[in-house]
Design a protein around this motif. Structure first.
Motif, PDB file in Angstrom:
ATOM      1  N   LEU A 129       0.898  -1.152  -0.045  1.00 60.17           N
ATOM      2  CA  LEU A 129      -0.121   0.119  -0.124  1.00 60.17           C
ATOM      3  C   LEU A 129       0.806   1.265   0.230  1.00 60.17           C
ATOM      4  O   LEU A 129       0.572   2.304  -0.634  1.00 60.17           O
ATOM      5  CB  LEU A 129      -0.889  -0.008   1.326  1.00 60.17           C
ATOM      6  CG  LEU A 129      -1.965   1.175   1.467  1.00 60.17           C
ATOM      7  CD1 LEU A 129      -2.901   1.297   0.177  1.00 60.17           C
ATOM      8  CD2 LEU A 129      -2.849   1.253   2.464  1.00 60.17           C
ATOM      9  N   ASP A 130       1.841   1.347   0.858  1.00 59.55           N
ATOM     10  CA  ASP A 130       2.669   2.506   0.613  1.00 59.55           C
ATOM     11  C   ASP A 130       3.574   2.560  -0.535  1.00 59.55           C
ATOM     12  O   ASP A 130       3.625   3.831  -0.819  1.00 59.55           O
ATOM     13  CB  ASP A 130       3.867   2.349   2.116  1.00 59.55           C
ATOM     14  CG  ASP A 130       3.191   2.619   3.439  1.00 59.55           C
ATOM     15  OD1 ASP A 130       2.139   2.987   3.309  1.00 59.55           O
ATOM     16  OD2 ASP A 130       3.919   1.849   4.380  1.00 59.55           O
ATOM     17  N   TRP A 132       2.365   1.899  -3.567  1.00 51.37           N
ATOM     18  CA  TRP A 132       1.247   2.272  -4.387  1.00 51.37           C
ATOM     19  C   TRP A 132       1.078   3.692  -4.191  1.00 51.37           C
ATOM     20  O   TRP A 132       1.013   4.661  -5.020  1.00 51.37           O
ATOM     21  CB  TRP A 132       0.101   1.627  -4.202  1.00 51.37           C
ATOM     22  CG  TRP A 132      -1.065   2.099  -5.394  1.00 51.37           C
ATOM     23  CD1 TRP A 132      -1.075   1.652  -6.612  1.00 51.37           C
ATOM     24  CD2 TRP A 132      -1.847   2.928  -4.977  1.00 51.37           C
ATOM     25  NE1 TRP A 132      -2.132   2.344  -7.240  1.00 51.37           N
ATOM     26  CE2 TRP A 132      -2.619   3.148  -6.188  1.00 51.37           C
ATOM     27  CE3 TRP A 132      -2.268   3.584  -3.774  1.00 51.37           C
ATOM     28  CZ2 TRP A 132      -3.921   3.764  -6.361  1.00 51.37           C
ATOM     29  CZ3 TRP A 132      -3.602   4.538  -3.885  1.00 51.37           C
ATOM     30  CH2 TRP A 132      -4.272   4.592  -5.261  1.00 51.37           C
ATOM     31  N   LYS A 133       0.794   4.145  -2.919  1.00 54.08           N
ATOM     32  CA  LYS A 133       0.653   5.681  -2.603  1.00 54.08           C
ATOM     33  C   LYS A 133       1.791   6.467  -2.874  1.00 54.08           C
ATOM     34  O   LYS A 133       1.720   7.650  -3.531  1.00 54.08           O
ATOM     35  CB  LYS A 133       0.341   5.786  -0.970  1.00 54.08           C
ATOM     36  CG  LYS A 133      -0.903   5.103  -0.422  1.00 54.08           C
ATOM     37  CD  LYS A 133      -0.999   5.528   0.933  1.00 54.08           C
ATOM     38  CE  LYS A 133      -2.414   4.830   1.524  1.00 54.08           C
ATOM     39  NZ  LYS A 133      -2.519   5.280   2.863  1.00 54.08           N
ATOM     40  N   GLU A 134       2.932   6.171  -2.718  1.00 56.12           N
ATOM     41  CA  GLU A 134       4.299   6.828  -3.108  1.00 56.12           C
ATOM     42  C   GLU A 134       4.255   6.795  -4.784  1.00 56.12           C
ATOM     43  O   GLU A 134       4.739   7.799  -5.357  1.00 56.12           O
ATOM     44  CB  GLU A 134       5.465   6.261  -2.554  1.00 56.12           C
ATOM     45  CG  GLU A 134       6.903   6.967  -2.899  1.00 56.12           C
ATOM     46  CD  GLU A 134       8.155   6.290  -2.290  1.00 56.12           C
ATOM     47  OE1 GLU A 134       9.238   6.752  -2.674  1.00 56.12           O
ATOM     48  OE2 GLU A 134       7.775   5.319  -1.603  1.00 56.12           O
ATOM     49  N   LEU A 138       0.108   9.605  -3.395  1.00 53.56           N
ATOM     50  CA  LEU A 138      -0.810   9.740  -2.441  1.00 53.56           C
ATOM     51  C   LEU A 138      -0.344   9.395  -0.980  1.00 53.56           C
ATOM     52  O   LEU A 138      -1.079   9.013  -0.050  1.00 53.56           O
ATOM     53  CB  LEU A 138      -2.006   9.072  -2.819  1.00 53.56           C
ATOM     54  CG  LEU A 138      -2.833   9.180  -3.880  1.00 53.56           C
ATOM     55  CD1 LEU A 138      -3.679   8.180  -4.355  1.00 53.56           C
ATOM     56  CD2 LEU A 138      -3.424  10.570  -4.137  1.00 53.56           C
ATOM     57  N   VAL A 139       1.041   9.844  -0.596  1.00 52.40           N
ATOM     58  CA  VAL A 139       1.540   9.598   0.637  1.00 52.40           C
ATOM     59  C   VAL A 139       0.583  10.557   1.720  1.00 52.40           C
ATOM     60  O   VAL A 139       0.518  11.464   1.562  1.00 52.40           O
ATOM     61  CB  VAL A 139       2.978   9.889   0.707  1.00 52.40           C
ATOM     62  CG1 VAL A 139       3.643   9.513   2.036  1.00 52.40           C
ATOM     63  CG2 VAL A 139       3.710   8.917  -0.265  1.00 52.40           C
ATOM     64  N   VAL A 141      -2.422   9.985   2.478  1.00 48.67           N
ATOM     65  CA  VAL A 141      -3.829   9.734   2.505  1.00 48.67           C
ATOM     66  C   VAL A 141      -4.261   8.489   3.093  1.00 48.67           C
ATOM     67  O   VAL A 141      -3.863   7.296   2.975  1.00 48.67           O
ATOM     68  CB  VAL A 141      -4.317   9.526   0.628  1.00 48.67           C
ATOM     69  CG1 VAL A 141      -5.637   9.157   0.731  1.00 48.67           C
ATOM     70  CG2 VAL A 141      -3.922  10.764  -0.112  1.00 48.67           C
ATOM     71  N   ALA A 147      -8.456   9.075  -1.456  1.00 53.20           N
ATOM     72  CA  ALA A 147      -7.787   8.567  -2.560  1.00 53.20           C
ATOM     73  C   ALA A 147      -8.475   9.025  -3.921  1.00 53.20           C
ATOM     74  O   ALA A 147      -7.941   9.625  -4.999  1.00 53.20           O
ATOM     75  CB  ALA A 147      -7.180   7.322  -2.402  1.00 53.20           C
ATOM     76  N   PHE A 190      -8.671   0.542   1.669  1.00 50.33           N
ATOM     77  CA  PHE A 190      -7.678  -0.194   0.621  1.00 50.33           C
ATOM     78  C   PHE A 190      -7.733  -1.529   0.699  1.00 50.33           C
ATOM     79  O   PHE A 190      -7.934  -2.128   1.756  1.00 50.33           O
ATOM     80  CB  PHE A 190      -6.600   0.555   1.265  1.00 50.33           C
ATOM     81  CG  PHE A 190      -6.261   2.072   0.753  1.00 50.33           C
ATOM     82  CD1 PHE A 190      -6.137   2.526  -0.414  1.00 50.33           C
ATOM     83  CD2 PHE A 190      -6.017   2.971   1.871  1.00 50.33           C
ATOM     84  CE1 PHE A 190      -5.812   3.957  -0.710  1.00 50.33           C
ATOM     85  CE2 PHE A 190      -5.973   4.429   1.733  1.00 50.33           C
ATOM     86  CZ  PHE A 190      -5.893   4.559   0.300  1.00 50.33           C
ATOM     87  N   HIS A 845      -4.128  15.813   2.894  1.00 56.54           N
ATOM     88  CA  HIS A 845      -2.916  15.021   2.947  1.00 56.54           C
ATOM     89  C   HIS A 845      -2.244  14.798   1.478  1.00 56.54           C
ATOM     90  O   HIS A 845      -1.461  13.930   1.286  1.00 56.54           O
ATOM     91  CB  HIS A 845      -3.708  13.421   2.940  1.00 56.54           C
ATOM     92  CG  HIS A 845      -4.438  13.466   4.470  1.00 56.54           C
ATOM     93  ND1 HIS A 845      -3.807  13.387   5.616  1.00 56.54           N
ATOM     94  CD2 HIS A 845      -5.803  13.268   4.617  1.00 56.54           C
ATOM     95  CE1 HIS A 845      -4.768  13.434   6.461  1.00 56.54           C
ATOM     96  NE2 HIS A 845      -6.078  13.224   5.963  1.00 56.54           N
ATOM     97  N   ASP A 846      -2.508  15.563   0.540  1.00 52.13           N
ATOM     98  CA  ASP A 846      -1.910  15.739  -0.656  1.00 52.13           C
ATOM     99  C   ASP A 846      -1.062  16.749  -0.836  1.00 52.13           C
ATOM    100  O   ASP A 846      -1.165  17.812  -0.931  1.00 52.13           O
ATOM    101  CB  ASP A 846      -3.053  15.845  -1.896  1.00 52.13           C
ATOM    102  CG  ASP A 846      -2.334  15.967  -3.123  1.00 52.13           C
ATOM    103  OD1 ASP A 846      -1.188  15.725  -3.637  1.00 52.13           O
ATOM    104  OD2 ASP A 846      -3.035  15.963  -4.372  1.00 52.13           O
TER     105      ASP A 846
END
Length: 937
Positions: A129-130, A132-134, A138-139, A141, A147, A190, A845-846
């Protein structure tokens, strides 16, 4: 006395029972005492077990029987759970993993806790998940809903997330932007978070907040009782195997697959150490393989494990698949899963205590899956793929693309197109609708998915810049999923509609360079190049040949701007909308690929434009309007109340009230004077005035720009209808299906949907002649001057505005802060202020959003366009569409190049595909007759 007793039936019965009991007692004594040791040994050393024999997956072949997907034997390592006692399993598991690693074999590793090189524990769920966010920026979020909101804002997507249907629609659109968005729209969790919770539940651990180390130690001590003698690394290897065995549950006699397709070295080592590996055995199983590698990957699709909730319900619960089975995930492999999946067999065998085969009691052979014959020609497919790849490289470098059929410098006035990295080619049979080739670039090797793709291979298939929607995406089926404006390739349909309504194709319009509408000029492309040239008097044939925008602007509006009067026949946008629908441009082609689902495209309309404007306005107002916007004298409204007001504002769209009226209505709602003024300007000028259909919309419509959105496969079908006399076929890629004995169980015949309604089908010849001129004396003449086949084609350029987002937007903004008139320290402070002022805003968070807002607040003169000024511009899409041969059409082709700049750059790909199809590339090997027969048709 004795004789009397013998005559007594009761006495006689008792004697009989006594004798029988004595015999039984004697037999038991013999079994237990005399032969007891022998029978005990046999009982201990003979075990009957049932082994599942997986069926080979059905083959996939091309129209000529050439193999595209088959099965090959592979060695699989299995463990029989019932034959391994707890005291042995740790050593067996550790030894197996060490063997696999020593020989470089992959094995099933679904244990979700890993140790890094520093000995720290991590959940793989969290890491995935981390990562993907990176990757998608979207780190920070926290929820899936946040998201989605950010991604929708980032890519300008519309939709309603407040209900499931709307959320599913947005999900489908986002999946076209990304390969996957790991969020459940039902729960807004998620996916990795949900999987983590399920894993905890499987071990009856209710404390979902346990750290990875805490969870690891609890399993080690309480569940698996792994002694301290084993290191943490060794304990994890043991738990990999025990996790697999646990998933099998009560099915003690079903073998558990530990590794697929292992090397011969591993097989030999396991056989040599079989006494130290009780319960382990080697099985030979069929495995999918694709002999042509990457060829036709987006047609064939890919395989994968049963993992999603809906897959488990369908395949395991309903269709009785084994949890370890591999299924088709998309493409043909998915669409025809029911036909390709064979019927598994079984085998009852007797083995000794060490798992060695003693006897086969019963065997039911598996029945292989059916064989699919597709309509594609794999040689034509590979030529399309090869040509696309080579032309893209030439465009990116500004080099010469040279073949026997032409030499072309792939660099024009626009210079090098180094972002031309993706494209698509679709080829169909105009007489049947059969798909002959469908090539996308970049592509991938479906063999990577045959037994479950590795994490490293999966990451390699993602774009380097996830934030850029046009970045190369190997898994994206461009031909079905990408719908854009057709550009000038749409002009034939406008011309056809006009002459169908009675306009003489020889009626000439004087090109005066540009047409002034309000404050905007609509120029012909030749005029726009800055040379001030015009094309003079032109009729339909010449206008198609030279792609004369001025001529088609006049047709679109029904007004001859060259001489300043109405055309001889009445024409308006509704006529062209009608013909677009007749040619199927608002419908799916019917191709048998449902994952990814083919996009239906979109013909512009007044209703569609109004709906889009309403959706944009609604989303923007919901983002902007807050309780603080209302006058101090009124009670601050709730979010629900504000949403009700927004719904009311949206309902004013058709009425389109004046700016002053909107201001007064907003004041009645309770907005403060300044906010009512700001929102009135926004609503009136940015949205309401854009919701109505204007002459400018008609201008753009008539040359294939604006709101048109069609896929390459739709454009190919459109070309086929022009070429075949107006017949609209369902596009199909299935020829026939045969069972394993060679019996045809399904034959797919051409499906004629309709012959489109026309007043005179000879009018098709008029636009087709114009397309032929394009390739001889028109905009594409330089690509066909050496080509021996007469063809009909059309260049097209689809506008793509906007800036390419950098891989790291934050780094980009920091680099240019001096130009924006701010300091990094001030921006960081202002970002914290924004967070504190609006803690409920999901976008805080963005980091990209926060930094952009902070810069604009610190320097009010800075606008979004100023922040993006140092980014690279997108280049336009390039189309080339047509059919061949011109005089007796057989195939239709569309070529689309992302950021190709000029439609002519697709012409060499078109040319090479035609050459391959017509047999021009055949060598002197006795096949000249086939080539000559095609040339003389």
């Amino acid at each position: 006395m004795i004789f009397k007793k013998l005559k007594d039936r009761y006495f006689f019965t008792g004697v009989i029972f006594t004798l029988i009991f004595a015999i039984i007692l004697l037999r038991v004594a013999t079994l237990m005492i005399v032969n007891g040791e022998s029978y005990r040994e046999q009982a201990e050393n003979r075990i009957i077990k049932s082994i599942r024999l997986p069926a080979p997956r059905g083959e996939i072949r091309d129209r000529y029987g050439r193999l595209l997907a088959g099965s090959r034997p592979s060695y699989t390592v299995q463990i029989m759970k019932s034959q391994v006692v707890d005291e042995e399993i740790n050593n067996v598991a550790l030894k197996l993993i060490n063997i696999f690693e020593a020989n470089g074999d992959q094995y099933e590793d679904e244990f979700p806790i890993i140790l890094d090189e520093n000995g720290k524990f991590h959940f793989t769920f969290d890491m995935a998940l981390d990562e993907w966010k990176e990757r998608v920026d979207l780190v920070g979020v926290d929820t899936g809903l946040e998201a989605y909101q950010i991604l929708m804002e980032r890519y300008g997507l519309e939709g309603n997330l407040s209900n499931l249907d709307g959320a599913l629609a947005v999900q489908a659109e986002l999946h076209r932007q990304f390969e996957t968005v790991p969020v459940s729209v039902k729960t807004w969790k998620f996916t990795q978070e949900a999987l983590k919770e399920q894993w905890f539940q499987s071990y009856y651990m209710q404390e979902y907040d346990l750290t990875a180390e805490e969870a690891f130690n609890r399993l080690r001590e309480k569940n698996y009782r792994i002694p301290e003698d084993f290191s943490a690394e060794e304990a994890r290897k043991i738990m990999i195997i025990r996790e697999q065995l646990k998933k099998k549950g009560y099915l003690q006699f079903q073998p558990v697959k530990i590794a697929n397709d292992v090397s011969w070295e591993t097989v030999v080592q396991i056989e040599e150490d079989i006494f130290e590996l009780p319960g382990v055995n080697i099985a030979v199983e069929p495995i999918r393989y694709y002999p042509e590698g990457n060829a036709a990957a987006h047609i064939l699709g890919q395989l994968g494990k049963i993992s999603q909730e809906h897959e488990i319900e369908k395949y395991i619960n309903q269709l009785d698949y084994d949890p370890s089975d591999i299924i088709g995930k998309n493409g043909v492999e998915h669409k025809f899963e029911d036909f390709l999946k064979g019927t598994d067999g079984s085998q009852k065998v007797v083995v000794d205590s060490r798992g060695r085969l003693i006897d086969v009691l019963e065997k039911i052979d598996p029945i292989p899956g059916n064989t699919l014959y597709l309509t594609i020609d794999i040689n034509l497919q590979k030529k399309a793929e090869e040509s696309m790849a080579n032309v893209l490289k030439a465009i990116q470098r500004g080099e010469v693309y040279e073949t026997e059929w032409g030499t072309n410098k792939m660099m024009g006035t626009a210079g090098v197109m180094n972002n031309a990295t993706s494209g698509s080619v679709v080829v169909t049979d105009v007489k049947t609708g059969d798909l002959l080739a469908l090539a996308n670039y970049p592509d991938y090797d479906p063999n990577l998915f045959a037994t479950g793709i590795s994490s490293a291979d999966w990451q390699s298939l993602h774009p380097e810049n996830e934030r850029d929607p046009l970045a190369p995406r190997p898994l994206l089926n461009i031909a079905l999923s990408t719908a854009i404006q057709p550009g000038s390739t749409y002009k034939m349909l406008v011309g056809l509609a006009a002459i169908e309504e009675g306009l003489d194709p020889h009626y000439k319009i004087l090109d005066r360079g540009f047409i002034k509408i309000g404050g905007h000029s609509f120029g012909n492309w030749l005029w726009n190049q800055g040379r001030g040239q015009t094309m003079g008097w032109q009729g339909l044939h010449e206008a198609i040949e030279d792609s004369n925008n001025y001529y088609f602007y006049s047709l679109g509006t029904g007004y001859d701007y060259g001489i300043g009067r109405w055309l001889p026949v009445p024409l308006n946008v509704n006529t062209f909308i009608d013909y677009s629908h007749r040619f199927g441009l608002n419908e799916r082609t019917g191709i048998e690929i449902d994952v990814p689902r083919e996009r239906s495209g979109g013909v512009p309309s007044i209703e569609a434009k109004s709906a889009t404007i309403k959706a944009l306005l609604e989303r923007n107002l919901k983002r902007l309007m807050k309780p603080e916007d209302f006058d101090e004298t009124v009670e601050k409204p709730s979010t629900e109340k504000i949403n009700e007001m927004i719904d009311k504002i949206i309902s004013w769209t058709a009425e389109n009230p004046g700016r002053g009226d909107i201001y007064l209505r907003l004041k009645d709602f309770g907005f403060s004077e300044d906010k009512a003024s700001i929102y009135a300007d926004l609503i009136k000028y940015s949205y309401f005035n854009q919701a109505r259909w204007s002459i400018a919309d008609t201008m753009n419509f008539s040359i294939g720009q604006g709101e048109h959105a069609y896929t390459p496969i739709q454009m190919t079908n459109y070309m086929a209808i022009l070429a075949n006399g107006g017949h609209r076929y369902r596009v199909s890629l299935l020829d026939k299906i045969q069972d394993f004995q060679g019996n045809t169980i399904l034959k797919d015949e051409p499906d004629l949907i309709e012959r489109i309604e026309m007043k005179d089908y000879k009018n098709l010849d008029e636009v087709n002649y114009g397309m032929h001129l394009v390739t001889t004396t028109g905009t594409a003449r330089g690509y066909f001057n050496k080509f021996p086949i007469k063809v009909a084609g059309k260049t097209g350029t689809a506008q793509r505005s906007g800036k390419i987002p950098p891989v790291d937007e934050v780094a980009y903004l920091k680099k240019h802060m001096g130009a924006f008139g701010v300091s990094e320290q001030a921006v960081n402070y202002q970002m914290e202020v924004i967070k504190a002022e609006d803690p409920e805003n999901p976008r805080i968070h963005d980091d990209v959003y926060l930094m952009r807002e902070a810069i604009k607040q610190l320097n009010p003169r800075i606008k979004n366009a100023d922040l993006d000024q140092f980014k690279e511009n997108y280049d336009n899409y390039a189309w080339f569409t047509g059919f061949a041969p011109y005089e007796n059409p057989e195939i239709a082709i569309s070529v689309l190049i992302f950021q190709g700049g000029s439609g002519g750059y697709g012409a060499p790909i078109f040319r090479e595909v035609v050459a391959e199809y017509m047999g021009l590339n055949l060598k002197e090997d006795g096949s000249e007759m086939m080539m000559q027969s095609r040339l003389t048709q």
